[in-house]
Design a protein around this motif. Structure first.
Motif, PDB file in Angstrom:
ATOM      1  N   THR A   2       0.832  -1.189   0.000  1.00 19.96           N
ATOM      2  CA  THR A   2       0.000   0.000   0.000  1.00 19.96           C
ATOM      3  C   THR A   2       0.876   1.252   0.000  1.00 19.96           C
ATOM      4  OG1 THR A   2      -0.083   0.144   2.412  1.00 19.96           O
ATOM      5  CG2 THR A   2      -1.756  -1.243   1.335  1.00 19.96           C
ATOM      6  N   THR A   3       0.262   2.377  -0.314  1.00 20.07           N
ATOM      7  CA  THR A   3       0.989   3.639  -0.264  1.00 20.07           C
ATOM      8  C   THR A   3       1.470   3.924   1.153  1.00 20.07           C
ATOM      9  OG1 THR A   3      -0.316   4.514  -2.097  1.00 20.07           O
ATOM     10  CG2 THR A   3       0.811   6.120  -0.699  1.00 20.07           C
ATOM     11  N   ALA A   4       0.623   3.627   2.138  1.00 21.27           N
ATOM     12  CA  ALA A   4       1.011   3.887   3.523  1.00 21.27           C
ATOM     13  C   ALA A   4       2.239   3.068   3.912  1.00 21.27           C
ATOM     14  CB  ALA A   4      -0.158   3.577   4.462  1.00 21.27           C
ATOM     15  N   ARG A   5       2.268   1.805   3.547  1.00 16.22           N
ATOM     16  CA  ARG A   5       3.427   0.975   3.878  1.00 16.22           C
ATOM     17  C   ARG A   5       4.672   1.436   3.124  1.00 16.22           C
ATOM     18  NH1 ARG A   5       2.327  -4.323   6.129  1.00 16.22           N
ATOM     19  NH2 ARG A   5       3.987  -5.225   4.870  1.00 16.22           N
ATOM     20  N   ASP A   6       4.498   1.790   1.858  1.00 18.48           N
ATOM     21  CA  ASP A   6       5.636   2.304   1.090  1.00 18.48           C
ATOM     22  C   ASP A   6       6.169   3.594   1.703  1.00 18.48           C
ATOM     23  OD1 ASP A   6       5.629   0.239  -0.710  1.00 18.48           O
ATOM     24  OD2 ASP A   6       4.530   1.319  -2.275  1.00 18.48           O
ATOM     25  N   LEU A   7       5.265   4.439   2.207  1.00 21.09           N
ATOM     26  CA  LEU A   7       5.694   5.688   2.829  1.00 21.09           C
ATOM     27  C   LEU A   7       6.440   5.408   4.127  1.00 21.09           C
ATOM     28  CD1 LEU A   7       5.673   8.777   2.806  1.00 21.09           C
ATOM     29  CD2 LEU A   7       3.486   8.679   4.032  1.00 21.09           C
ATOM     30  N   MET A   8       5.954   4.449   4.908  1.00 15.97           N
ATOM     31  CA  MET A   8       6.631   4.098   6.159  1.00 15.97           C
ATOM     32  C   MET A   8       8.021   3.545   5.870  1.00 15.97           C
ATOM     33  SD  MET A   8       6.061   4.076   9.496  1.00 15.97           S
ATOM     34  CE  MET A   8       7.645   4.109  10.310  1.00 15.97           C
ATOM     35  N   ILE A   9       8.131   2.662   4.890  1.00 18.85           N
ATOM     36  CA  ILE A   9       9.422   2.098   4.512  1.00 18.85           C
ATOM     37  C   ILE A   9      10.359   3.189   4.015  1.00 18.85           C
ATOM     38  CG2 ILE A   9      10.562   0.617   2.805  1.00 18.85           C
ATOM     39  CD1 ILE A   9       8.178  -1.316   3.098  1.00 18.85           C
ATOM     40  N   THR A  10       9.822   4.109   3.217  1.00 22.12           N
ATOM     41  CA  THR A  10      10.629   5.219   2.715  1.00 22.12           C
ATOM     42  C   THR A  10      11.154   6.070   3.861  1.00 22.12           C
ATOM     43  OG1 THR A  10       9.415   5.313   0.624  1.00 22.12           O
ATOM     44  CG2 THR A  10      10.572   7.313   1.300  1.00 22.12           C
ATOM     45  N   ALA A  11      10.292   6.361   4.834  1.00 22.89           N
ATOM     46  CA  ALA A  11      10.699   7.190   5.974  1.00 22.89           C
ATOM     47  C   ALA A  11      11.828   6.530   6.756  1.00 22.89           C
ATOM     48  CB  ALA A  11       9.506   7.457   6.882  1.00 22.89           C
ATOM     49  N   VAL A  12      11.723   5.215   6.965  1.00 29.22           N
ATOM     50  CA  VAL A  12      12.785   4.505   7.692  1.00 29.22           C
ATOM     51  C   VAL A  12      14.056   4.456   6.860  1.00 29.22           C
ATOM     52  CG1 VAL A  12      13.472   2.293   8.697  1.00 29.22           C
ATOM     53  CG2 VAL A  12      11.136   3.126   9.017  1.00 29.22           C
ATOM     54  N   ASP A  13      13.897   4.269   5.556  1.00 27.41           N
ATOM     55  CA  ASP A  13      15.042   4.117   4.664  1.00 27.41           C
ATOM     56  C   ASP A  13      15.897   5.383   4.604  1.00 27.41           C
ATOM     57  OD1 ASP A  13      16.469   2.339   3.162  1.00 27.41           O
ATOM     58  OD2 ASP A  13      15.244   2.520   1.355  1.00 27.41           O
ATOM     59  N   VAL A  14      15.250   6.542   4.632  1.00 24.00           N
ATOM     60  CA  VAL A  14      16.004   7.789   4.483  1.00 24.00           C
ATOM     61  C   VAL A  14      16.133   8.547   5.800  1.00 24.00           C
ATOM     62  CG1 VAL A  14      15.228   7.998   2.107  1.00 24.00           C
ATOM     63  CG2 VAL A  14      13.991   9.215   3.887  1.00 24.00           C
ATOM     64  N   ALA A  15      15.689   7.936   6.900  1.00 24.99           N
ATOM     65  CA  ALA A  15      15.693   8.620   8.204  1.00 24.99           C
ATOM     66  C   ALA A  15      17.056   9.150   8.637  1.00 24.99           C
ATOM     67  CB  ALA A  15      15.124   7.699   9.278  1.00 24.99           C
ATOM     68  N   PRO A  16      18.163   8.432   8.427  1.00 30.85           N
ATOM     69  CA  PRO A  16      19.450   8.969   8.891  1.00 30.85           C
ATOM     70  C   PRO A  16      19.782  10.341   8.312  1.00 30.85           C
ATOM     71  CG  PRO A  16      19.652   6.640   8.373  1.00 30.85           C
ATOM     72  CD  PRO A  16      18.298   7.076   7.883  1.00 30.85           C
ATOM     73  N   SER A  17      19.404  10.602   7.051  1.00 27.17           N
ATOM     74  CA  SER A  17      19.725  11.890   6.441  1.00 27.17           C
ATOM     75  C   SER A  17      18.568  12.880   6.512  1.00 27.17           C
ATOM     76  CB  SER A  17      20.132  11.691   4.977  1.00 27.17           C
ATOM     77  OG  SER A  17      19.122  11.025   4.259  1.00 27.17           O
ATOM     78  N   HIS A  18      17.341  12.367   6.649  1.00 27.00           N
ATOM     79  CA  HIS A  18      16.170  13.238   6.726  1.00 27.00           C
ATOM     80  C   HIS A  18      15.220  12.703   7.817  1.00 27.00           C
ATOM     81  CE1 HIS A  18      17.572  14.047   2.566  1.00 27.00           C
ATOM     82  NE2 HIS A  18      17.173  15.269   2.830  1.00 27.00           N
ATOM     83  N   PRO A  19      15.587  12.887   9.084  1.00 27.51           N
ATOM     84  CA  PRO A  19      14.709  12.397  10.157  1.00 27.51           C
ATOM     85  C   PRO A  19      13.348  13.080  10.120  1.00 27.51           C
ATOM     86  CG  PRO A  19      16.494  13.758  11.036  1.00 27.51           C
ATOM     87  CD  PRO A  19      16.793  13.551   9.602  1.00 27.51           C
ATOM     88  N   VAL A  20      12.314  12.321  10.442  1.00 34.54           N
ATOM     89  CA  VAL A  20      10.945  12.813  10.377  1.00 34.54           C
ATOM     90  C   VAL A  20      10.328  12.755  11.772  1.00 34.54           C
ATOM     91  CG1 VAL A  20       8.667  12.484   9.338  1.00 34.54           C
ATOM     92  CG2 VAL A  20      10.723  11.940   8.030  1.00 34.54           C
ATOM     93  N   GLU A  21       9.636  13.822  12.155  1.00 29.41           N
ATOM     94  CA  GLU A  21       8.896  13.805  13.413  1.00 29.41           C
ATOM     95  C   GLU A  21       7.785  12.758  13.324  1.00 29.41           C
ATOM     96  OE1 GLU A  21       9.268  15.425  16.190  1.00 29.41           O
ATOM     97  OE2 GLU A  21      10.645  17.058  15.743  1.00 29.41           O
ATOM     98  N   GLN A  22       7.595  12.008  14.422  1.00 28.81           N
ATOM     99  CA  GLN A  22       6.598  10.941  14.408  1.00 28.81           C
ATOM    100  C   GLN A  22       5.186  11.479  14.181  1.00 28.81           C
ATOM    101  OE1 GLN A  22       7.478   7.519  14.434  1.00 28.81           O
ATOM    102  NE2 GLN A  22       9.331   8.692  13.989  1.00 28.81           N
ATOM    103  N   GLY A  23       4.888  12.653  14.738  1.00 30.94           N
ATOM    104  CA  GLY A  23       3.566  13.232  14.519  1.00 30.94           C
ATOM    105  C   GLY A  23       3.325  13.569  13.060  1.00 30.94           C
ATOM    106  N   ASP A  24       4.340  14.110  12.388  1.00 33.78           N
ATOM    107  CA  ASP A  24       4.233  14.421  10.963  1.00 33.78           C
ATOM    108  C   ASP A  24       3.997  13.148  10.158  1.00 33.78           C
ATOM    109  OD1 ASP A  24       4.784  17.040  11.638  1.00 33.78           O
ATOM    110  OD2 ASP A  24       6.860  16.969  10.995  1.00 33.78           O
ATOM    111  N   LEU A  25       4.779  12.131  10.466  1.00 31.48           N
ATOM    112  CA  LEU A  25       4.670  10.871   9.738  1.00 31.48           C
ATOM    113  C   LEU A  25       3.294  10.244   9.949  1.00 31.48           C
ATOM    114  CD1 LEU A  25       5.902   8.699   7.978  1.00 31.48           C
ATOM    115  CD2 LEU A  25       7.049   7.760   9.999  1.00 31.48           C
ATOM    116  N   SER A  26       2.779  10.324  11.160  1.00 31.20           N
ATOM    117  CA  SER A  26       1.457   9.755  11.456  1.00 31.20           C
ATOM    118  C   SER A  26       0.368  10.432  10.629  1.00 31.20           C
ATOM    119  CB  SER A  26       1.148   9.886  12.947  1.00 31.20           C
ATOM    120  OG  SER A  26       1.969   9.035  13.717  1.00 31.20           O
ATOM    121  N   LEU A  27       0.421  11.750  10.518  1.00 27.33           N
ATOM    122  CA  LEU A  27      -0.568  12.470   9.715  1.00 27.33           C
ATOM    123  C   LEU A  27      -0.478  12.061   8.244  1.00 27.33           C
ATOM    124  CD1 LEU A  27      -0.240  16.069  11.220  1.00 27.33           C
ATOM    125  CD2 LEU A  27      -2.218  14.558  11.425  1.00 27.33           C
TER     126      LEU A  27
END
Length: 204
Positions: A2-27
């Motif tokens: 799903t798009t949501a799962r792909d987005l979650m995987i993307t966020a984890v994959d690029v987190a070291p260089s572009h950390p994301v706030e959990q609240g932002d990611l949840s929205l």
């Protein structure tokens, strides 16, 4: 996937260089679920109101939960209200699900084996599919990633979310963008109030 799962995987994959706030990611994940359910014809949009359709059974338990959580009484729920309600703690739920499926794991911190450390993705077909979707600049994932700053730059400088030439999806993306800006404004306001409180106690 799903798009949501792909987005979650993307966020984890690029987190070291572009950390994301959990609240932002949840929205953003809550917005991605609406887009996935639109694609599955499990809902439609009347202006910005989510009109539920049939309840599909998907291969994704979190998307099934999302479908079951839709408000089924008029005047229905706005996309913005959905983002705030469904988004509460959603990134943690996706993280736990991916971890339970073996799609990611936690590297123990050096010298402290019992303390969970950095989250890393396992080499999996799901990770490769999400990476391929991201590399192809698929419009929906690209727009959501851009809203979270996962494509570099400062997301707070964006005026409008990228268009994907679909009225319903564009409505969802605009709502995600507005919710993220509202959340950032709330953070800034709290920081200012906390600084003022600290100054009072310092005698300034």
């Amino acid at each position: 996937m799903t798009t949501a799962r792909d987005l979650m995987i993307t966020a984890v994959d690029v987190a070291p260089s572009h950390p994301v706030e959990q609240g932002d990611l949840s929205l953003a994940l809550a917005g991605a679920e609406v887009i996935d359910l639109l694609d599955a014809r499990a809902l439609s949009l009347d202006d910005d109101r989510i009109v539920p359709g049939y309840r599909p059974t998907t291969a994704d338990p979190l998307l099934d939960q999302a479908a079951a959580a839709l408000v089924r009484e008029t005047p229905y729920e706005s996309v913005e209200d959905w983002l705030w309600r469904r988004g509460r703690g959603l990134s943690a739920a996706y993280l736990a699900t991916l971890e339970s499926e073996g799609l990611l794991n936690r590297q123990p911190r050096r010298g402290i084996p019992l303390l969970a450390g950095r989250i890393v993705l396992a080499d999996s077909a799901e990770r490769r599919a999400a990476a391929a979707r991201r590399a192809s600049d698929e419009p929906v994932l690209t727009a959501l990633a851009a809203a979270l700053g996962l494509r570099g730059g400062d997301r707070t400088q964006a005026v409008d979310p990228p268009s994907v030439d679909d009225e319903g999806v564009d409505t969802v993306l605009a709502s995600v963008h507005d919710a993220l800006m509202h959340l950032e404004a709330m953070r800034q306001r709290r920081a200012i109030e906390q600084a003022a409180f600290d100054n009072v106690w310092r005698g300034y």
